[in-house]
Each structure stands twice: as structure tokens, then as C-alpha cells.
Design a protein around this motif. Structure first.
Motif, PDB file in Angstrom:
ATOM      1  N   GLY A 219     156.176  52.344  19.968  1.00  0.00           N
ATOM      2  CA  GLY A 219     157.355  51.726  20.584  1.00  0.00           C
ATOM      3  C   GLY A 219     158.026  50.739  19.652  1.00  0.00           C
TER       4      GLY A 219
ATOM      5  N   ASP B 246     160.796  48.818  20.703  1.00  0.00           N
ATOM      6  CA  ASP B 246     161.672  47.991  21.533  1.00  0.00           C
ATOM      7  C   ASP B 246     161.611  46.515  21.144  1.00  0.00           C
ATOM      8  OD1 ASP B 246     159.040  48.783  22.576  1.00  0.00           O
ATOM      9  OD2 ASP B 246     159.417  47.361  24.190  1.00  0.00           O
ATOM     10  N   ASN B 247     160.713  46.156  20.233  1.00  0.00           N
ATOM     11  CA  ASN B 247     160.601  44.783  19.739  1.00  0.00           C
ATOM     12  C   ASN B 247     161.526  44.507  18.542  1.00  0.00           C
ATOM     13  OD1 ASN B 247     158.791  46.741  18.594  1.00  0.00           O
ATOM     14  ND2 ASN B 247     157.822  45.136  17.409  1.00  0.00           N
TER      15      ASN B 247
ATOM     16  N   PRO C  51     158.929  55.067  27.090  1.00  0.00           N
ATOM     17  CA  PRO C  51     159.300  53.864  26.328  1.00  0.00           C
ATOM     18  C   PRO C  51     160.150  52.939  27.198  1.00  0.00           C
ATOM     19  CG  PRO C  51     160.739  55.691  25.754  1.00  0.00           C
ATOM     20  CD  PRO C  51     159.752  56.238  26.756  1.00  0.00           C
TER      21      PRO C  51
ATOM     22  N   THR D 149     163.489  51.498  27.613  1.00  0.00           N
ATOM     23  CA  THR D 149     164.878  51.651  27.159  1.00  0.00           C
ATOM     24  C   THR D 149     165.784  51.180  28.297  1.00  0.00           C
ATOM     25  OG1 THR D 149     165.110  53.858  28.114  1.00  0.00           O
ATOM     26  CG2 THR D 149     164.259  53.754  25.856  1.00  0.00           C
TER      27      THR D 149
ATOM     28  N   LYS E  37     164.027  50.899  32.074  1.00  0.00           N
ATOM     29  CA  LYS E  37     163.642  49.566  32.569  1.00  0.00           C
ATOM     30  C   LYS E  37     163.782  49.501  34.088  1.00  0.00           C
ATOM     31  CE  LYS E  37     164.130  47.037  28.343  1.00  0.00           C
ATOM     32  NZ  LYS E  37     164.990  46.335  27.412  1.00  0.00           N
TER      33      LYS E  37
ATOM     34  N   ARG F 252     154.803  50.106  28.893  1.00  0.00           N
ATOM     35  CA  ARG F 252     155.501  48.820  28.759  1.00  0.00           C
ATOM     36  C   ARG F 252     155.634  48.199  30.140  1.00  0.00           C
ATOM     37  NH1 ARG F 252     154.370  49.409  24.298  1.00  0.00           N
ATOM     38  NH2 ARG F 252     155.651  49.388  22.403  1.00  0.00           N
TER      39      ARG F 252
END
Ligand code: 3PG
Length: 307
Positions: free
Chosen positions: A79, A81-82, A196, A198, A202, A224
Motif C-alpha cells: 500500500g 497511501d502514505n 487498498p 483509496t 474509504k 487499512r
């Protein structure tokens, strides 16, 4: 060339020495920043680095703007996303991940959490077994695929939903493909999350979806925390005493969850899915090799941001 390894949650020692070997073999220098406390330490460390290997470390616009020499950032893991991908592109920095390298470790933990949950958090009472039960894999990527392999070993009936894969691609691996997330949740007593975080995913695991799950449902989250609608899972678990939730990513409302659902909720204190010597070594060395191949040959195979 300076290669920074910036890991708030450090790799296993053998992984660091494997990364060091790969970096030094190319004639580059390794700089190690582990367990940093202040963001300023990260800002200082990126200032003169040409490349970076990170984990869930936050590389936002401020960090990427401060990285004046940075050419490539590799997220040793799946992932990303960070990382602020737009800021990376604006700074002409290539971002990559190392897909699959830590997938087995995460999959083993997912099934480990499932056993822990059905044995009532090892509290001495009589639990249930995984064998013969239906497991739904939500997103059939590298981790999902490994979860399927391990779950078959437990004798589970494995289903999967993945909006980006054909039913054919899933079924040729002996996994039953379903047409929607709703169908997956309605079919399976156990669901393991591998989506993931995204904009689309979310908060997407919400009351409406989870309430479709059959009796004695178990949701396993090694993906997540952002994908879960935290307020709605509380509402659901208050209504359904048969619903259990185990997660490797501590939710924002952990204290409330732990208090209200002590016997059917568990969160690891720190994300542990990829925290094995093998996963650290696989992902860390892959990241180092990808950096060398990018600098020396311009190989962008695992690039995830726009140019
Ligand atoms: C991943 O995306 O690869 C996993 O969530 C592992 O993250 P970690 O490297 O921070 O443990």
C-alpha cells in the motif's frame, strides 16, 4: 548516491544487512533512520538523500518538497497511501512499491487472527473451527491469493470478489468468484479484507454491507483502517451479538470497541502483518534492487505515480 532507509517501524536486522549489501554493491551509501520521534528528523534525513526506502512512513508534500536530491522513493510493501503521489510527481520523484513481497506474511496473520477469533480470543471457552466454513476474500490481489492458498489448507470453502479481475482468472485458482461485494458478504460467514485505502474504498465497509453477513460472522482486517466505517461497525456489533471483528490496524475508536465488545473484538497494538524477517528481507531487498535498477538503467516497472 545516498540511499536512506527511513522506517519508524524498523525492519528485522537481517533485512537491513541485505539492503546494505545490495546498496553498497552498487557503490552507493546507506543511511539508516529508524524509530524516529520527530518529523524534523525525517525532514533532515531526506534533505540530501538520492533515494529512500520506506514502510508506512508518511511522505507528504512537506517531506517530498524537502527532499531536494530525491529521485526515487520505494515503499517496501504493497500500500502506498502514505505517500503524496502528486507531490512526488511535482518534485520529479519516482514512487514504487514492491508488490507481493510481504503478501505471505500478511496472509498468515489474517488466518492467525481468524483462529484467534473463533477460539474466543483464547479465553478458555469452547470455540469453533475454520474447516468447512465459507471465507470471502475482498480483493484478490497478492495478499488475497495467499489467503486463499492458506485457507484451503484449513479446509475452508473460498470465495473472492475483485472488481478488477475476471471470474475466470479467479476460478482457475480453485476459488469461487462472486459478482459483487454485496454477494460476497451475503454468502460468507468469514470475510477477509484486502482492499487498498483509496477515495472509493474509504468508509466503504459499512453497516449495509456488513449486515448482509450470515450468522456468527467474522470480519478480518489486515488491509487499512480507513476502509471501515467505524461508527457503523459499532452500531452493527451492538445489534448483532454474533458478529466478531479482528483487525491488524488499530481503529480510531479502539477504546470504545475494546470496552463494548471485549470478547469479540481484537486489534493488534501495532500493524504486524508484514512484520516478519522473511517479509522484511523480501520487500527490503526488492526495494534496494529496484532503486539500483532505476538509477542505473531507468527501469520503472513498479512505478505507481504519474511522470
Ligand atoms: C503493506 O501495505 O505492505 C502493509 O500494510 C505493510 O505495512 P508495513 O510495512 O508498514 O508493516
Amino acid at each position: 548516491m545516498k540511499v536512506l532507509v527511513a522506517t519508524d517501524k524498523p525492519f528485522a536486522a537481517e533485512a537491513v544487512s541485505g539492503i546494505r549489501n545490495a546498496v553498497e554493491k552498487a557503490g552507493y551509501e546507506l543511511v539508516l533512520l529508524e524509530k524516529y520521534i520527530e518529523k524534523q528528523q525525517l525532514l533532515d534525513a531526506v534533505a540530501d538523500a538520492d533515494a529512500a526506502i520506506i514502510r508506512s512512513d508518511i511522505f507528504d508534500k512537506e517531506v517530498l518538497d524537502a527532499a531536494k536530491n530525491m529521485k526515487i522513493v520505494v515503499r517496501a510493501g504493497a500500500g502506498f497511501d502514505n505517500i503524496d503521489l502528486d507531490a512526488a510527481t511535482a518534485n520529479n520523484i519516482c514512487v514504487m512499491n514492491t508488490p507481493g513481497q510481504n503478501a505471505n506474511a500478511v496472509a498468515e496473520l489474517a488466518l492467525g487472527l481468524a483462529v484467534y477469533a473463533v477460539r474466543n480470543l483464547y479465553n478458555g471457552t469452547s470455540g469453533t473451527e475454520l474447516m468447512g466454513k465459507k471465507l470471502g476474500i475482498h480483493a484478490y490481489g497478492n495478499v488475497g491469493r495467499n489467503v486463499a492458498r492458506v485457507a484451503k489448507g484449513f479446509g475452508m470453502e473460498v470465495y473472492a470478489y475483485d472488481p478488477f479481475l475476471s471470474a475466470e482468472a479467479i476460478e482457475k485458482e480453485g476459488v469461487k468468484a462472486v459478482k459483487s461485494a454485496e454477494e460476497l458478504y451475503a454468502t460468507c460467514q468469514f470475510v477477509s479484507l484486502h482492499i487498498p485505502a483509496t477515495a472509493e474504498t474509504k468508509n466503504s465497509i459499512n453497516y449495509s454491507l456488513l449486515s448482509k453477513m450470515p450468522k456468527n460472522a467474522l470480519l478480518i482486517n489486515t488491509a487499512r483502517k480507513e476502509v471501515i466505517n467505524e461508527a457503523e461497525i459499532v452500531k452493527l456489533m451492538e445489534e448483532r451479538k454474533d458478529f466478531k471483528y479482528v483487525t491488524d490496524i488499530m481503529p480510531g475508536n479502539n477504546a470504545e470497541m475494546a470496552e463494548k465488545f471485549a470478547s469479540r473484538y481484537f486489534s493488534t497494538p501495532k500493524k504486524m502483518g508484514a512484520q516478519t524477517a522473511e517479509a522484511n528481507t523480501n520487500a527490503g531487498i526488492a526495494a534496494a534492487n529496484q532503486i539500483v535498477d532505476f538509477i542505473e538503467n531507468g527501469n520503472e516497472k513498479f512505478r505507481v505515480n504519474k511522470k
